[in-house]
Design an enzyme around this catalytic site. Structure first.
Site, PDB file in Angstrom:
ATOM      1  N   ASN A   1     -10.067  -0.660  -0.640  1.00 33.97           N
ATOM      2  CA  ASN A   1      -8.619  -0.540  -0.509  1.00 33.97           C
ATOM      3  C   ASN A   1      -7.958  -0.910  -1.835  1.00 33.97           C
ATOM      4  OD1 ASN A   1      -5.917  -0.761   0.084  1.00 33.97           O
ATOM      5  ND2 ASN A   1      -6.201  -1.910   1.978  1.00 33.97           N
TER       6      ASN A   1
ATOM      7  N   HIS B   1      -3.981   7.037   3.003  1.00 29.99           N
ATOM      8  CA  HIS B   1      -4.247   5.740   2.366  1.00 29.99           C
ATOM      9  C   HIS B   1      -5.680   5.332   2.710  1.00 29.99           C
ATOM     10  CE1 HIS B   1      -4.119   1.696   1.081  1.00 29.99           C
ATOM     11  NE2 HIS B   1      -3.957   1.154   2.273  1.00 29.99           N
TER      12      HIS B   1
ATOM     13  N   CYS C   1       0.816  -1.229   0.000  1.00 29.42           N
ATOM     14  CA  CYS C   1       0.000   0.000   0.000  1.00 29.42           C
ATOM     15  C   CYS C   1       0.839   1.264   0.000  1.00 29.42           C
ATOM     16  CB  CYS C   1      -0.934   0.004   1.196  1.00 29.42           C
ATOM     17  SG  CYS C   1      -2.020  -1.411   1.206  1.00 29.42           S
TER      18      CYS C   1
HETATM   19  O1  UT7 Z   1      -3.986  -1.469   3.486  1.00 32.30           O
HETATM   20  C1  UT7 Z   1      -3.145  -2.218   4.317  1.00 32.30           C
HETATM   21  C2  UT7 Z   1      -3.540  -2.127   5.696  1.00 32.30           C
HETATM   22  N1  UT7 Z   1      -4.757  -2.869   5.938  1.00 32.30           N
HETATM   23  C3  UT7 Z   1      -5.577  -2.384   6.806  1.00 32.30           C
HETATM   24  O2  UT7 Z   1      -5.355  -1.320   7.281  1.00 32.30           O
HETATM   25  C4  UT7 Z   1      -6.742  -3.231   7.259  1.00 32.30           C
HETATM   26  C5  UT7 Z   1      -6.747  -3.264   8.762  1.00 32.30           C
HETATM   27  N2  UT7 Z   1      -7.819  -3.987   9.337  1.00 32.30           N
HETATM   28  C6  UT7 Z   1      -9.139  -3.636   9.237  1.00 32.30           C
HETATM   29  O3  UT7 Z   1      -9.465  -2.742   8.509  1.00 32.30           O
HETATM   30  C7  UT7 Z   1     -10.134  -4.350  10.099  1.00 32.30           C
HETATM   31  O4  UT7 Z   1      -9.452  -5.159  11.046  1.00 32.30           O
HETATM   32  C8  UT7 Z   1     -11.127  -5.243   9.308  1.00 32.30           C
HETATM   33  C9  UT7 Z   1     -12.097  -4.359   8.548  1.00 32.30           C
HETATM   34  C10 UT7 Z   1     -10.382  -6.142   8.343  1.00 32.30           C
HETATM   35  C11 UT7 Z   1     -11.933  -6.100  10.264  1.00 32.30           C
HETATM   36  O5  UT7 Z   1     -12.594  -5.293  11.239  1.00 32.30           O
HETATM   37  P1  UT7 Z   1     -12.491  -5.652  12.792  1.00 32.30           P
HETATM   38  O6  UT7 Z   1     -13.321  -4.682  13.505  1.00 32.30           O
HETATM   39  O7  UT7 Z   1     -11.036  -5.710  13.133  1.00 32.30           O
HETATM   40  O8  UT7 Z   1     -13.181  -7.056  12.858  1.00 32.30           O
HETATM   41  P2  UT7 Z   1     -12.566  -8.469  13.301  1.00 32.30           P
HETATM   42  O9  UT7 Z   1     -11.576  -8.971  12.311  1.00 32.30           O
HETATM   43  O10 UT7 Z   1     -12.148  -8.400  14.733  1.00 32.30           O
HETATM   44  O11 UT7 Z   1     -13.872  -9.365  13.200  1.00 32.30           O
HETATM   45  C12 UT7 Z   1     -15.030  -9.108  13.987  1.00 32.30           C
HETATM   46  C13 UT7 Z   1     -16.105 -10.113  13.611  1.00 32.30           C
HETATM   47  C14 UT7 Z   1     -15.621 -11.544  13.599  1.00 32.30           C
HETATM   48  O12 UT7 Z   1     -16.648 -12.361  14.128  1.00 32.30           O
HETATM   49  P3  UT7 Z   1     -16.609 -12.862  15.655  1.00 32.30           P
HETATM   50  O13 UT7 Z   1     -15.333 -13.639  15.783  1.00 32.30           O
HETATM   51  O14 UT7 Z   1     -16.607 -11.615  16.492  1.00 32.30           O
HETATM   52  O15 UT7 Z   1     -17.854 -13.674  15.777  1.00 32.30           O
HETATM   53  C15 UT7 Z   1     -15.432 -11.855  12.156  1.00 32.30           C
HETATM   54  O16 UT7 Z   1     -15.570 -13.232  11.862  1.00 32.30           O
HETATM   55  O17 UT7 Z   1     -16.598  -9.863  12.297  1.00 32.30           O
HETATM   56  C16 UT7 Z   1     -16.552 -11.084  11.537  1.00 32.30           C
HETATM   57  N3  UT7 Z   1     -16.341 -10.733  10.147  1.00 32.30           N
HETATM   58  C17 UT7 Z   1     -17.338 -10.433   9.306  1.00 32.30           C
HETATM   59  N4  UT7 Z   1     -18.676 -10.390   9.483  1.00 32.30           N
HETATM   60  C18 UT7 Z   1     -19.427 -10.029   8.416  1.00 32.30           C
HETATM   61  C19 UT7 Z   1     -15.163 -10.642   9.472  1.00 32.30           C
HETATM   62  N5  UT7 Z   1     -15.397 -10.287   8.198  1.00 32.30           N
HETATM   63  C20 UT7 Z   1     -16.739 -10.150   8.074  1.00 32.30           C
HETATM   64  C21 UT7 Z   1     -17.573  -9.805   7.002  1.00 32.30           C
HETATM   65  N6  UT7 Z   1     -18.903  -9.740   7.218  1.00 32.30           N
HETATM   66  N7  UT7 Z   1     -17.102  -9.483   5.775  1.00 32.30           N
END
Ligand code: UT7
Length: 322
Positions: free
Chosen positions: A279, A249, A112
């Protein structure tokens, strides 16, 4: 001698994939995607459409905006994670598409951070008088390395390209760039197949896509970008209030908001385009920049802070007087 941005351009592929479309293919909801990321839709390159093709559109637009032509270009650098081929490099393939011959043209891969790294490199060449019209590009076809069955990642990424033209100037221009990298984080965000590592698995039909420990990446990104903002302000003797626009970004609206908070900046001083294209890795900053230049928000003479964070990890900032 400094370099300045003489023109900007960008391009998004025609095909649009909305959150509602993804609801039909993976276990997700529009509401989850919007509240956790800010993303509403992403653009997907067509069959046969490559990174260098997206880049060509962005570059032609940037040259037009700068009042320059392909004949003027004497340096090309492309930041990309998704090159057309292993070689020839995407910079050279872009050069050929533009009908330019002989000038140096290359690509660098810092995920990125690709555009900010490319800008930093091109800025040095222009400052040293070795380039007079540099094309600096971020371009990606991330859809090609996305696992469309993995809801944790497939909702995040999109394709696109952005470019700027850098020309010499007696005044900045690019005031400063600050680049960083730390490979200890290589396992938090990666694509598992390359050439000297993983090619055999790919040939055998392996299907893993971009792999990310999203929540860990999120926390390190927020922490690191906060330090980066401090560093950029301190090293350049700049106060927060002097920055006219944050051009971050575009990975996640919540990460963007935390950087804005760090700068005590209201969100109407932050360029946000993540809802429109998700992204797009190296393409995201020049896409956001071009959007705000064309809609008249960013104007000549204003001070811009660009900041980025991505796989590696790599991260960096650019302070630019537009
Ligand atoms: O560009 C390079 C840098 N990249 C980034 O900056 C990305 C950084 N990370 C993020 O943007 C976030 O961590 C995400 C958007 C990827 C995820 O958000 P989060 O608030 O960190 O969620 P999480 O990974 O902790 O997941 C929370 C819940 C999980 O369920 P449980 O375990 O709480 O039951 C996931 O399984 O959300 C679930 N989940 C989804 N639910 C519906 C994960 N993906 C999805 C989805 N739809 N697409």
């Amino acid at each position: 001698m400094y370099s300045r941005i003489a023109g900007t351009g960008s391009y998004l592929p025609e095909r649009v994939l909305t959150n509602a479309d993804l609801e039909k293919t993976v276990d997700t909801t529009d509401e989850w995607i919007r509240t956790r990321t800010g993303i509403e839709r992403r653009h997907i390159a067509g069959d046969g459409e490559t990174t260098s093709m997206l880049a060509e559109h962005a570059c032609r637009r940037a040259l037009r905006a700068a009042g320059l032509t392909v004949e003027d270009v004497d340096f090309i650098v492309v930041g990309t994670t998704t090159p057309d081929r292993v070689f020839p490099n995407t910079g050279t393939l872009l050069q050929e598409r533009l009908g330019i011959h002989n000038c140096p043209a290359f690509a660098l891969e810092t995920a990125c951070s690709g555009f900010v790294y490319a800008l930093s490199v091109a800025d040095k060449y222009v400052r040293l008088g070795e380039a007079k019209c540099a094309l600096v590009v971020g371009a990606e076809c991330l859809s090609r390395i996305t696992d469309w069955t993995d809801r944790a990642t497939c909702v995040l990424f999109g394709d696109g390209a952005g470019a700027v033209v850098l020309t010499p100037s007696v005044e900045p221009g690019v005031v400063a760039t600050h680049l960083h990298s730390d490979g200890r984080y290589k396992d938090l965000l990666y694509f598992p197949y390359g050439v000297s590592d993983g090619f055999d698995k790919l040939k055998a039909g392996a299907k893993q896509g971009i792999t990310m420990q999203g929540n860990d990446v999120f926390k390190v990104a927020v922490r690191t970008l906060s330090r980066l903002v401090d560093e950029t302000l301190a090293k350049n003797g700049i106060e927060k209030h002097q920055i006219d626009w944050l051009v971050p970004h575009q990975a996640n609206l919540r990460i963007i908001q935390s950087a804005a908070d760090k700068l005590d900046m209201p969100m109407d001083k932050v360029i946000v385009t993540v809802h429109e294209h998700g992204n797009t890795s190296a393409a995201s900053i020049p896409l956001a920049l071009d959007t705000a230049v064309r809609d008249g928000r960013i104007r000549r003479g204003q001070l811009l802070l660009m900041e980025t964070f991505g796989g590696g990890f790599t991260w960096g900032s650019a302070l630019v007087r537009f």
